[in-house]
Scaffold this motif. Structure first.
Motif, PDB file in Angstrom:
ATOM      1  N   ALA A  29       0.816  -1.211   0.000  1.00 20.50           N
ATOM      2  CA  ALA A  29       0.000   0.000   0.000  1.00 20.50           C
ATOM      3  C   ALA A  29       0.848   1.258   0.000  1.00 20.50           C
ATOM      4  CB  ALA A  29      -0.934   0.001   1.209  1.00 20.50           C
ATOM      5  N   VAL A  30       1.897   1.286   0.821  1.00 20.74           N
ATOM      6  CA  VAL A  30       2.723   2.499   0.907  1.00 20.74           C
ATOM      7  C   VAL A  30       3.363   2.847  -0.439  1.00 20.74           C
ATOM      8  CG1 VAL A  30       4.786   3.519   1.956  1.00 20.74           C
ATOM      9  CG2 VAL A  30       3.117   2.336   3.391  1.00 20.74           C
ATOM     10  N   PRO A  31       4.033   1.913  -1.123  1.00 22.19           N
ATOM     11  CA  PRO A  31       4.579   2.265  -2.441  1.00 22.19           C
ATOM     12  C   PRO A  31       3.499   2.671  -3.439  1.00 22.19           C
ATOM     13  CG  PRO A  31       5.569   0.243  -1.633  1.00 22.19           C
ATOM     14  CD  PRO A  31       4.439   0.548  -0.717  1.00 22.19           C
ATOM     15  N   ALA A  32       2.337   2.000  -3.409  1.00 20.03           N
ATOM     16  CA  ALA A  32       1.263   2.357  -4.343  1.00 20.03           C
ATOM     17  C   ALA A  32       0.768   3.770  -4.098  1.00 20.03           C
ATOM     18  CB  ALA A  32       0.106   1.360  -4.202  1.00 20.03           C
ATOM     19  N   SER A  48      -2.045   4.256   4.818  1.00 24.53           N
ATOM     20  CA  SER A  48      -1.836   2.810   4.789  1.00 24.53           C
ATOM     21  C   SER A  48      -2.353   2.148   6.064  1.00 24.53           C
ATOM     22  CB  SER A  48      -0.351   2.503   4.601  1.00 24.53           C
ATOM     23  OG  SER A  48      -0.097   1.130   4.773  1.00 24.53           O
ATOM     24  N   LEU A  49      -2.107   2.779   7.198  1.00 23.68           N
ATOM     25  CA  LEU A  49      -2.578   2.208   8.463  1.00 23.68           C
ATOM     26  C   LEU A  49      -4.103   2.152   8.510  1.00 23.68           C
ATOM     27  CD1 LEU A  49      -0.077   3.876  10.947  1.00 23.68           C
ATOM     28  CD2 LEU A  49      -0.235   1.436  10.399  1.00 23.68           C
ATOM     29  N   ILE A  50      -4.763   3.179   7.973  1.00 28.53           N
ATOM     30  CA  ILE A  50      -6.228   3.175   7.920  1.00 28.53           C
ATOM     31  C   ILE A  50      -6.720   2.042   7.033  1.00 28.53           C
ATOM     32  CG2 ILE A  50      -8.257   4.468   7.155  1.00 28.53           C
ATOM     33  CD1 ILE A  50      -6.652   7.045   7.837  1.00 28.53           C
ATOM     34  N   ILE A  51      -6.160   1.948   5.844  1.00 28.76           N
ATOM     35  CA  ILE A  51      -6.574   0.921   4.883  1.00 28.76           C
ATOM     36  C   ILE A  51      -6.329  -0.478   5.444  1.00 28.76           C
ATOM     37  CG2 ILE A  51      -6.033  -0.075   2.619  1.00 28.76           C
ATOM     38  CD1 ILE A  51      -5.250   2.885   1.804  1.00 28.76           C
ATOM     39  N   VAL A  52      -5.153  -0.674   6.004  1.00 26.79           N
ATOM     40  CA  VAL A  52      -4.777  -2.001   6.496  1.00 26.79           C
ATOM     41  C   VAL A  52      -5.594  -2.398   7.720  1.00 26.79           C
ATOM     42  CG1 VAL A  52      -2.895  -3.321   7.537  1.00 26.79           C
ATOM     43  CG2 VAL A  52      -2.483  -1.965   5.489  1.00 26.79           C
ATOM     44  N   ALA A  53      -5.882  -1.440   8.602  1.00 28.94           N
ATOM     45  CA  ALA A  53      -6.675  -1.762   9.790  1.00 28.94           C
ATOM     46  C   ALA A  53      -8.065  -2.247   9.407  1.00 28.94           C
ATOM     47  CB  ALA A  53      -6.778  -0.538  10.703  1.00 28.94           C
ATOM     48  N   VAL A 162       3.447   0.611   8.999  1.00 25.89           N
ATOM     49  CA  VAL A 162       3.013  -0.646   8.383  1.00 25.89           C
ATOM     50  C   VAL A 162       2.233  -1.457   9.405  1.00 25.89           C
ATOM     51  CG1 VAL A 162       4.962  -0.693   6.806  1.00 25.89           C
ATOM     52  CG2 VAL A 162       5.142  -1.861   9.001  1.00 25.89           C
ATOM     53  N   GLY A 163       1.379  -2.349   8.897  1.00 30.51           N
ATOM     54  CA  GLY A 163       0.590  -3.171   9.809  1.00 30.51           C
ATOM     55  C   GLY A 163       1.420  -4.200  10.550  1.00 30.51           C
ATOM     56  N   GLY A 204      -4.126  13.685  13.959  1.00 27.14           N
ATOM     57  CA  GLY A 204      -4.141  15.055  13.462  1.00 27.14           C
ATOM     58  C   GLY A 204      -3.871  15.145  11.973  1.00 27.14           C
ATOM     59  N   ALA A 205      -2.997  14.249  11.474  1.00 23.99           N
ATOM     60  CA  ALA A 205      -2.655  14.281  10.049  1.00 23.99           C
ATOM     61  C   ALA A 205      -3.760  13.701   9.179  1.00 23.99           C
ATOM     62  CB  ALA A 205      -1.356  13.506   9.806  1.00 23.99           C
ATOM     63  N   ALA A 206      -4.669  12.944   9.775  1.00 24.66           N
ATOM     64  CA  ALA A 206      -5.708  12.277   8.984  1.00 24.66           C
ATOM     65  C   ALA A 206      -6.638  13.268   8.306  1.00 24.66           C
ATOM     66  CB  ALA A 206      -6.509  11.331   9.875  1.00 24.66           C
ATOM     67  N   GLY A 207      -6.780  14.464   8.897  1.00 16.49           N
ATOM     68  CA  GLY A 207      -7.680  15.442   8.312  1.00 16.49           C
ATOM     69  C   GLY A 207      -7.223  15.973   6.970  1.00 16.49           C
ATOM     70  N   SER A 208      -5.938  15.878   6.669  1.00 13.64           N
ATOM     71  CA  SER A 208      -5.415  16.398   5.404  1.00 13.64           C
ATOM     72  C   SER A 208      -5.265  15.323   4.339  1.00 13.64           C
ATOM     73  CB  SER A 208      -4.057  17.072   5.649  1.00 13.64           C
ATOM     74  OG  SER A 208      -3.130  16.143   6.199  1.00 13.64           O
ATOM     75  N   LEU A 209      -5.769  14.133   4.585  1.00 11.31           N
ATOM     76  CA  LEU A 209      -5.648  13.043   3.634  1.00 11.31           C
ATOM     77  C   LEU A 209      -6.689  13.164   2.520  1.00 11.31           C
ATOM     78  CD1 LEU A 209      -5.081  10.027   6.051  1.00 11.31           C
ATOM     79  CD2 LEU A 209      -3.361  11.291   4.753  1.00 11.31           C
ATOM     80  N   ASP A 210      -6.387  12.554   1.388  1.00  8.66           N
ATOM     81  CA  ASP A 210      -7.302  12.556   0.242  1.00  8.66           C
ATOM     82  C   ASP A 210      -8.257  11.369   0.380  1.00  8.66           C
ATOM     83  OD1 ASP A 210      -8.621  12.659  -2.142  1.00  8.66           O
ATOM     84  OD2 ASP A 210      -6.831  12.741  -3.399  1.00  8.66           O
ATOM     85  N   TRP A 211      -9.400  11.605   0.996  1.00  9.77           N
ATOM     86  CA  TRP A 211     -10.355  10.524   1.251  1.00  9.77           C
ATOM     87  C   TRP A 211     -11.026  10.036  -0.022  1.00  9.77           C
ATOM     88  CZ3 TRP A 211     -10.275   7.975   5.647  1.00  9.77           C
ATOM     89  CH2 TRP A 211      -9.680   8.600   6.755  1.00  9.77           C
ATOM     90  N   ALA A 212     -10.994  10.842  -1.081  1.00  8.14           N
ATOM     91  CA  ALA A 212     -11.559  10.397  -2.357  1.00  8.14           C
ATOM     92  C   ALA A 212     -10.741   9.259  -2.955  1.00  8.14           C
ATOM     93  CB  ALA A 212     -11.617  11.568  -3.339  1.00  8.14           C
ATOM     94  N   VAL A 213      -9.495   9.154  -2.545  1.00 10.34           N
ATOM     95  CA  VAL A 213      -8.637   8.034  -2.960  1.00 10.34           C
ATOM     96  C   VAL A 213      -8.673   6.916  -1.925  1.00 10.34           C
ATOM     97  CG1 VAL A 213      -6.245   7.328  -3.354  1.00 10.34           C
ATOM     98  CG2 VAL A 213      -7.108   9.453  -4.355  1.00 10.34           C
ATOM     99  N   ILE A 214      -8.607   7.291  -0.651  1.00  7.27           N
ATOM    100  CA  ILE A 214      -8.526   6.288   0.415  1.00  7.27           C
ATOM    101  C   ILE A 214      -9.783   5.434   0.496  1.00  7.27           C
ATOM    102  CG2 ILE A 214      -8.341   5.966   2.912  1.00  7.27           C
ATOM    103  CD1 ILE A 214      -6.577   8.447   2.981  1.00  7.27           C
ATOM    104  N   ALA A 215     -10.953   6.047   0.323  1.00  2.19           N
ATOM    105  CA  ALA A 215     -12.210   5.300   0.452  1.00  2.19           C
ATOM    106  C   ALA A 215     -12.338   4.178  -0.585  1.00  2.19           C
ATOM    107  CB  ALA A 215     -13.403   6.254   0.380  1.00  2.19           C
TER     108      ALA A 215
END
Length: 261
Positions: A29-32, A48-53, A162-163, A204-215
């Motif tokens: 996930a991280v390299p992608a 990556s931690l959000i996706i993997v969890a 990483v997970g 705190g950093a999660a608020g600046s993430l691109d959720w349109a990609v993460i979701a």
């Protein structure tokens, strides 16, 4: 549209890795996220931690239904690493990106070597079958060994974002004598717990993430995890170990080349 397609494809591959191999999801996930979707290394670690969890929790349910999760040892393995995952998660923001990348690559290569060494052993880490009698299974280990291994794994999880399945699976197979199938299922318990703990200092950093990609990435990974569980049903433990090791070596090479450029 291109980003959406890439997120869906990458998410499916991550899910297959987590569901079928019990790890390697965040290593992919991280390299992608960095090389395909334009995330910074710091944001890629958090995403990556959000996706993997989320994906690991889905895979855990599937493997638990098949009787592949050793709950007692899994909890003993995960618990000591949770505070360390939170602490090193905060520390990671203060370290140079190149240093983290090299450490990431070195750990992936080491885990691949351990898995290949284990696959060459005469004992085939066969799949656990629910009809096996309890005394046919490896005995549960005492608390000390899983606790020590889990503490180290938690520290790595927080530091590198990483997970930790790429280290949990080899540890469960080679240190605690799990079958490959049980290591895959139990590692998902460990990954879920460590990922959530490592996310705490990154909230705190999660608020600046691109959720349109993460979701969509997460949704595709969740669906892929169910297909990955079917891979674990179809292939022998040795085959999965070799596939896992090859994937880790490829990722390690990519990250090392990038860090040294």
């Amino acid at each position: 549209m291109t980003a959406l397609v890439l997120a869906l494809v990458a998410g499916a591959v991550v899910g297959l890795a987590l569901g079928g191999l019990g790890g390697g999801g965040s290593m992919l996930a991280v390299p992608a996220l960095v090389y395909l979707l334009g995330f910074t290394p710091a944001h890629a670690g958090t995403a990556s931690l959000i996706i993997v969890a989320v994906t690991s929790l889905t895979g855990l349910v599937a493997h638990a239904r098949a009787g592949r999760v050793r709950w007692r040892t899994g909890v003993l393995f995960a618990a000591p690493g949770l505070p360390l995952a939170a602490a090193t998660g905060a520390l990671s923001a203060r370290l140079p990106a190149a240093l983290l990348t090299v450490a990431f690559a070195a750990l992936a290569a080491f885990a691949a070597w351990r898995m290949l060494a284990s696959a060459r052993k005469p004992r085939d880490a066969a799949r656990y079958r629910p009809q096996d009698r309890p005394d046919d299974r490896p005995a549960e280990s005492g608390p000390a060994r899983p606790a020590i291994a889990g503490a180290g794994l938690g520290a790595v999880t927080g530091l590198l974002g990483v997970g930790g399945g790429f280290l949990a699976v080899p540890a469960l197979v080679s240190v605690l004598a799990f079958t490959m199938a049980e290591a895959v299922g139990t590692s998902l318990l460990v990954i879920t717990a460590n990922s959530l703990a490592a996310l705490v200092p990154r909230v705190g950093a999660a608020g600046s993430l691109d959720w349109a990609v993460i979701a969509p990435f997460t949704a595709a990974a969740v669906l892929g995890a169910w297909d990955g569980k079917r891979l674990a049903d179809r292939f022998s433990g040795r085959t999965l170990q070799i596939a896992f090791a090859v994937a880790l070596l490829a990722v390690a090479a990519l990250m090392l080349v990038d860090a040294l450029r």
